[in-house]
Design a protein around this motif. Structure first.
Motif, PDB file in Angstrom:
ATOM      1  N   PRO A  20      62.212 128.907 126.897  1.00  0.00           N
ATOM      2  CA  PRO A  20      62.163 127.499 127.279  1.00  0.00           C
ATOM      3  C   PRO A  20      61.019 126.742 126.594  1.00  0.00           C
ATOM      4  O   PRO A  20      59.881 127.220 126.546  1.00  0.00           O
ATOM      5  CB  PRO A  20      61.945 127.551 128.802  1.00  0.00           C
ATOM      6  N   THR A  71      65.776 125.245 124.729  1.00  0.00           N
ATOM      7  CA  THR A  71      65.186 126.555 124.463  1.00  0.00           C
ATOM      8  C   THR A  71      65.226 126.818 122.968  1.00  0.00           C
ATOM      9  O   THR A  71      66.068 126.266 122.248  1.00  0.00           O
ATOM     10  CB  THR A  71      65.939 127.683 125.188  1.00  0.00           C
ATOM     11  N   ALA A 119      68.826 124.093 127.647  1.00  0.00           N
ATOM     12  CA  ALA A 119      68.445 125.102 128.634  1.00  0.00           C
ATOM     13  C   ALA A 119      69.530 125.295 129.679  1.00  0.00           C
ATOM     14  O   ALA A 119      69.735 126.407 130.182  1.00  0.00           O
ATOM     15  CB  ALA A 119      67.130 124.706 129.300  1.00  0.00           C
TER      16      ALA A 119
END
Length: 465
Positions: free
Chosen positions: A400, A395, A161
């Protein structure tokens, strides 16, 4: 698998473990749930799968076929992604808000665990998208690979992420250490031989007649067909590390097994009408699968086409716990777990169980091998596994990921437990036969409370020094 298909030169035979998991009495499908923060983009998911490393691996682009001699093979085919992505409308996943979202997802998984096989007219995997709950369920037949293979497959489609150009990172896969130096002594070698003989003999006896004492959580022959309930126990990795530091040279697995031991004892105290008849120290045996690969990191598992990396590379070990009424020091459960697991690590039980299974499969065929494995499971009480997930948040197709959870289809055990860690958290999926384990949520709470009490005891012990 009923249709006999003409053999082709390019067909690849299944591994012995793959053939084992196709037998009716031990047929296994792994389920991995990926929860995401935002609504799912179906087209983006299909595009990601179509371009992923997963479809480049022959296991995920091959049909299961049977030759003229009745032997199973993998045959390469063209994958139609649309056939593998199943979109579930709100009405089928109780998306009306009548029950909590986590319970709705777990109920759907519990139903899958006893009633929904994978079709053999396409490669043995599929993805269910539960649009009402922003989650996807990746179903993978155990003949394709084990939990390590599954995790590597899933995470090949994910990115960090904090840096979308990088793949997730791991602490390892729990396999045999490469290049580690072990100080071998005559005493250590004797212990290794002795423990191996004792533990392997116990597994053999388990496959014949040796059986756990009957308790309120015992399963047995035919229990794999009983209706299931799935619940989730949630832990913080920092709490487990706090407990780990309080017990010299302990590991996260030692802490997990201490929590399981303590939690089951508490559950039997509260729920079982037979608790007063249970003697202190009664053995309750679990079965765990141990990864036999060297420890290179999960990415190499998927990149390699060798069966020594991908597929099923694990051995079976028996992990006994002992019923103890509530005591003043919950850390004693971790110390007992560590002492037992240290002996298991020193032995070659896992490797021998793999080799013996391979030998039985080669000499007597998959029916005999599955019968022996089925009896081992029927004569023990629970299954436990632990797979290490990503350290940081990730992700998938830019969405996410909020949680990762794993469970499998049902076994003769009344309780099967699978833990996956992710970004500082660990979720333990508890699949229970609901006519035997009458209050699975109480069992999950017993596990959570056990870790909380262990953490408090560890902090108190540290502050008193």
């Amino acid at each position: 698998m009923e249709e006999i298909v003409p053999e082709k030169e390019c067909d690849q035979p299944l591994t012995p473990a793959g053939r084992l998991f196709l037998q009716p009495n031990i047929n296994q499908i792994i389920h991995c749930v990926i929860g995401v923060q935002n609504p799912i983009d179906i087209d983006a998911v299909k595009a990601e799968i179509a371009s992923s490393v997963m479809l480049k691996h022959p296991r995920f682009s091959s049909l299961l076929v049977v030759d003229r001699r009745g032997r199973e093979h993998w045959r390469r085919t063209q994958v139609n992604v649309d056939q593998h992505v199943i979109v579930l409308p709100d009405s089928l996943t109780r998306g009306d808000g009548s029950i909590p979202e986590e319970d709705a997802v777990n109920d759907y998984l519990a139903d899958l665990s006893v009633s929904t096989p994978l079709s053999t007219d396409k490669p043995l995997w599929e993805i269910h998208l539960l649009m009402a709950h922003n989650c996807g369920i990746f179903r993978l037949h155990h003949a394709l690979g084990d939990g390590i293979s599954l995790m590597s497959t899933l995470l090949s489609c994910c990115r960090r992420a904090d840096d979308p150009t990088r793949s997730p990172t791991f602490d390892g896969v729990g396999g045999r250490q490469q290049g580690s130096t072990i100080r071998w002594s005559f005493c250590r070698i004797i212990k290794m031989i002795w423990y191996t003989l004792i533990f392997v003999m116990e597994l053999i006896l388990r496959s014949l007649w040796l059986k756990d004492k009957k308790t309120a959580i015992s399963g047995g022959d035919g229990v794999e067909l009983w209706p299931r309930k799935l619940v989730t126990a949630k832990f913080r990795i920092d709490d487990m590390k706090t407990v780990k530091r309080a017990v010299a040279n302990a590991t996260i697995n030692d802490v997990l097994f201490g929590v399981i031991s303590c939690g089951i004892s508490r559950y039997l105290d509260v729920q079982s009408t037979e608790a007063k008849d249970l003697k202190e120290g009664v053995q309750i045996t679990g079965i765990a699968m141990v990864n036999l690969r060297p420890q290179p990191g999960l990415q190499k598992v998927l990149e390699s086409k060798r069966d020594t990396w991908f597929g099923n590379q694990f051995g079976m070990i028996a992990l006994p716990i002992y019923y103890h009424k509530g005591g003043s020091d919950p850390l004693q459960f971790v110390r007992r777990a560590k002492a037992m697991i240290d002996k298991k690590k020193l032995s070659l039980e896992a490797l021998f169980s793999y080799k013996i299974g391979d030998l039985v499969m080669s000499c007597f065929g998959p029916k005999m091998a599955s019968c022996l494995n089925y009896r081992i499971i029927s004569n023990t009480t629970f299954t436990i596994s632990n797979v290490i997930g990503p350290r940081e948040e990730i992700t998938i197709v830019g969405n996410p990921v909020t949680y990762l959870r794993v469970n499998s289809t049902s076994l003769p055990h009344a309780i099967t437990m699978h833990m996956v860690s992710y970004a500082g958290k660990a979720d333990l999926q508890i699949l229970a036969a609901k006519d035997i384990v009458l209050d699975p949520k109480l069992l999950a709470k017993c596990f959570e409370d056990a870790l909380c009490d262990m953490k408090n005891a560890a902090e108190a012990e540290h502050s008193s020094r």
